[in-house]
Motif scaffolding. Structure first.
Motif, mmCIF file in Angstrom:
data_model
loop_
_atom_site.group_PDB
_atom_site.id
_atom_site.type_symbol
_atom_site.label_atom_id
_atom_site.label_comp_id
_atom_site.label_asym_id
_atom_site.label_seq_id
_atom_site.Cartn_x
_atom_site.Cartn_y
_atom_site.Cartn_z
ATOM 1 N N CYS A 1 0.835 -1.207 0.000
ATOM 2 C CA CYS A 1 0.000 0.000 0.000
ATOM 3 C C CYS A 1 0.867 1.253 0.000
ATOM 4 O O CYS A 1 0.611 2.197 -0.767
ATOM 5 N N ILE A 2 1.878 1.285 0.849
ATOM 6 C CA ILE A 2 2.762 2.451 0.917
ATOM 7 C C ILE A 2 3.534 2.615 -0.387
ATOM 8 O O ILE A 2 3.711 3.741 -0.892
ATOM 9 N N VAL A 3 3.991 1.492 -0.955
ATOM 10 C CA VAL A 3 4.701 1.555 -2.236
ATOM 11 C C VAL A 3 3.797 2.134 -3.320
ATOM 12 O O VAL A 3 4.200 3.001 -4.106
ATOM 13 N N ALA A 4 2.548 1.639 -3.378
ATOM 14 C CA ALA A 4 1.603 2.132 -4.380
ATOM 15 C C ALA A 4 1.290 3.606 -4.165
ATOM 16 O O ALA A 4 1.074 4.357 -5.127
ATOM 17 N N LEU A 5 1.280 4.038 -2.900
ATOM 18 C CA LEU A 5 0.936 5.427 -2.589
ATOM 19 C C LEU A 5 2.014 6.397 -3.067
ATOM 20 O O LEU A 5 1.693 7.473 -3.585
ATOM 21 N N ILE A 6 3.279 6.028 -2.893
ATOM 22 C CA ILE A 6 4.364 6.939 -3.269
ATOM 23 C C ILE A 6 4.847 6.729 -4.700
ATOM 24 O O ILE A 6 5.625 7.541 -5.209
ATOM 25 N N ALA A 7 4.370 5.662 -5.353
ATOM 26 C CA ALA A 7 4.823 5.350 -6.711
ATOM 27 C C ALA A 7 4.574 6.479 -7.710
ATOM 28 O O ALA A 7 5.408 6.703 -8.599
ATOM 29 N N PRO A 8 3.452 7.227 -7.633
ATOM 30 C CA PRO A 8 3.256 8.324 -8.602
ATOM 31 C C PRO A 8 4.322 9.410 -8.535
ATOM 32 O O PRO A 8 4.451 10.206 -9.473
ATOM 33 N N LEU A 9 5.096 9.450 -7.445
ATOM 34 C CA LEU A 9 6.149 10.452 -7.317
ATOM 35 C C LEU A 9 7.482 9.958 -7.856
ATOM 36 O O LEU A 9 8.483 10.680 -7.786
ATOM 37 N N ALA A 10 7.510 8.747 -8.395
ATOM 38 C CA ALA A 10 8.759 8.148 -8.873
ATOM 39 C C ALA A 10 9.492 8.998 -9.912
ATOM 40 O O ALA A 10 10.722 9.066 -9.892
ATOM 41 N N PRO A 11 8.792 9.656 -10.863
ATOM 42 C CA PRO A 11 9.520 10.454 -11.862
ATOM 43 C C PRO A 11 10.374 11.563 -11.268
ATOM 44 O O PRO A 11 11.278 12.074 -11.939
ATOM 45 N N GLN A 12 10.109 11.944 -10.022
ATOM 46 C CA GLN A 12 10.890 13.008 -9.401
ATOM 47 C C GLN A 12 12.271 12.530 -8.967
ATOM 48 O O GLN A 12 13.172 13.356 -8.791
ATOM 49 N N VAL A 13 12.432 11.221 -8.788
ATOM 50 C CA VAL A 13 13.717 10.684 -8.321
ATOM 51 C C VAL A 13 14.339 9.709 -9.314
ATOM 52 O O VAL A 13 15.514 9.388 -9.200
ATOM 53 N N TRP A 14 13.555 9.237 -10.287
ATOM 54 C CA TRP A 14 14.070 8.276 -11.275
ATOM 55 C C TRP A 14 13.827 8.849 -12.655
ATOM 56 O O TRP A 14 12.705 8.904 -13.133
ATOM 57 N N LYS A 15 14.882 9.295 -13.301
ATOM 58 C CA LYS A 15 14.768 9.961 -14.587
ATOM 59 C C LYS A 15 14.751 8.939 -15.722
ATOM 60 O O LYS A 15 15.626 8.871 -16.574
ATOM 61 N N ASP A 16 13.721 8.114 -15.711
ATOM 62 C CA ASP A 16 13.503 7.106 -16.752
ATOM 63 C C ASP A 16 12.037 7.169 -17.145
ATOM 64 O O ASP A 16 11.169 7.379 -16.293
ATOM 65 N N LYS A 17 11.757 6.971 -18.422
ATOM 66 C CA LYS A 17 10.374 7.085 -18.872
ATOM 67 C C LYS A 17 9.464 6.060 -18.200
ATOM 68 O O LYS A 17 8.269 6.300 -18.016
ATOM 69 N N ARG A 18 10.029 4.919 -17.786
ATOM 70 C CA ARG A 18 9.221 3.900 -17.110
ATOM 71 C C ARG A 18 8.757 4.349 -15.725
ATOM 72 O O ARG A 18 7.799 3.799 -15.177
ATOM 73 N N ALA A 19 9.426 5.358 -15.184
ATOM 74 C CA ALA A 19 9.026 5.858 -13.869
ATOM 75 C C ALA A 19 7.616 6.439 -13.903
ATOM 76 O O ALA A 19 6.907 6.443 -12.892
ATOM 77 N N HIS A 20 7.188 6.925 -15.068
ATOM 78 C CA HIS A 20 5.844 7.495 -15.181
ATOM 79 C C HIS A 20 4.760 6.438 -14.949
ATOM 80 O O HIS A 20 3.630 6.770 -14.597
ATOM 81 N N LEU A 21 5.113 5.172 -15.158
ATOM 82 C CA LEU A 21 4.130 4.100 -14.953
ATOM 83 C C LEU A 21 3.805 3.904 -13.475
ATOM 84 O O LEU A 21 2.861 3.181 -13.147
ATOM 85 N N GLY A 22 4.574 4.527 -12.602
ATOM 86 C CA GLY A 22 4.280 4.416 -11.171
ATOM 87 C C GLY A 22 2.901 4.943 -10.829
ATOM 88 O O GLY A 22 2.291 4.508 -9.847
ATOM 89 N N GLY A 23 2.382 5.857 -11.633
ATOM 90 C CA GLY A 23 1.055 6.391 -11.382
ATOM 91 C C GLY A 23 -0.054 5.380 -11.579
ATOM 92 O O GLY A 23 -1.196 5.608 -11.155
ATOM 93 N N LEU A 24 0.260 4.253 -12.224
ATOM 94 C CA LEU A 24 -0.736 3.199 -12.425
ATOM 95 C C LEU A 24 -0.898 2.312 -11.192
ATOM 96 O O LEU A 24 -1.915 1.613 -11.066
#
Length: 268
Positions: free
Chosen positions: A161-184
């Motif tokens: 749950c915590i991982v899913a909650l913070i996943a949409p913020l992944a593009p701020q720390v991981w400069k990879d296009k796949r990081a945008h998928l964290g919002g899913l």
């Protein structure tokens, strides 16, 4: 005019001395001190100066007043710091994303995701966080109905749950296009939990049907199957989605849509 100062020397051995804005002023008990409490070194005072800057009166400032002023200064500093932090977060993540994240937190942790109609006069609600506790330990279902009980911890589900909650913020720390998928992940996690709840209810009824088949033979099995199907339908009708479910679903859909758009834009 009145100004704050601090006593540097008391009047035990002659005139006292106080400092106001870096300027030292001598004072005496008879001419300047206006208090029943004798002056002490380090005491904060309020001094009244005439137009030429000469000292007229000196009054000690009460400790309660100093504490109140310090609290007000601390509050102002906290508000200023909070404003800077809010401005920084808004500039970095954007208002819509922060609003969606706040809605997700409220929907998952504070509002009821589902409501269960136990009887015609008794209805209980479970937050998404409590549902995770039930999935982790089904025996705590009844204690989860009580706010005082709180249920058990979510275990691995709480971690996910915590991982899913913070996943949409992944593009701020991981400069990879796949990081945008964290919002899913918030939407995917909610769908997974909903599926597990349904399968859990279905599996419990199937176990009851199997036990009936063992004792009642084929006919008992068919009767148990019919009863089980009816119980499943009744159980599903007794469960309704709460405001927390709708709010978190709307927030997760927004985050998922935004994530997909950003991923496709980065991929192009």
């Amino acid at each position: 005019m009145k100004k704050r100062g601090k006593i540097l020397r008391d009047t035990n051995a002659g005139p006292g001395l106080l400092s106001i804005d870096g300027v030292q002023h001598p004072f005496t008990l008879e001419a300047h001190w206006k208090s029943d409490t004798p002056p002490k070194v380090g005491l904060v005072v309020e001094a009244d100066l005439d137009d030429s800057g000469a000292l007229r009166t000196v009054i000690p400032v009460a400790d309660t007043q100093l504490a109140k002023e310090q609290a007000e200064l601390a509050m102002q500093a906290a508000k200023a710091k909070g404003g800077e932090l809010a401005a920084g977060l808004t500039a970095r993540f954007g208002v819509p994303t922060l609003v969606a994240m706040a809605a997700l937190v409220a929907g998952w942790f504070f509002l009821n995701t589902i409501a269960i109609q136990i009887s015609s006069s008794y209805r209980v609600g479970l937050s998404f966080w409590k549902i995770l506790g039930v999935l982790n330990s089904p025996a705590t279902l009844m204690t989860s109905f009580s706010d005082a009980g709180g249920g058990a911890g979510g275990g691995i589900y709480a971690f996910l749950c915590i991982v899913a909650l913070i996943a949409p913020l992944a593009p701020q720390v991981w400069k990879d296009k796949r990081a945008h998928l964290g919002g899913l992940l918030p939407l995917a996690f909610m769908l997974l939990v909903a599926l597990m709840v349904y399968l859990g209810i279905s599996d419990s009824l199937k176990q009851a049907q199997g036990a009936a088949s063992m004792f009642g033979g084929g006919q008992g099995g068919r009767m148990a199957e019919n009863i089980g199907n009816e119980m499943l339908r009744e159980a599903m009708r007794a469960i309704s989605v709460g405001i927390g479910g709708y709010l978190s679903l709307a927030a997760s859909l927004y985050l998922a849509g935004r994530s997909a758009i950003q991923f496709l834009a980065a991929k192009a």
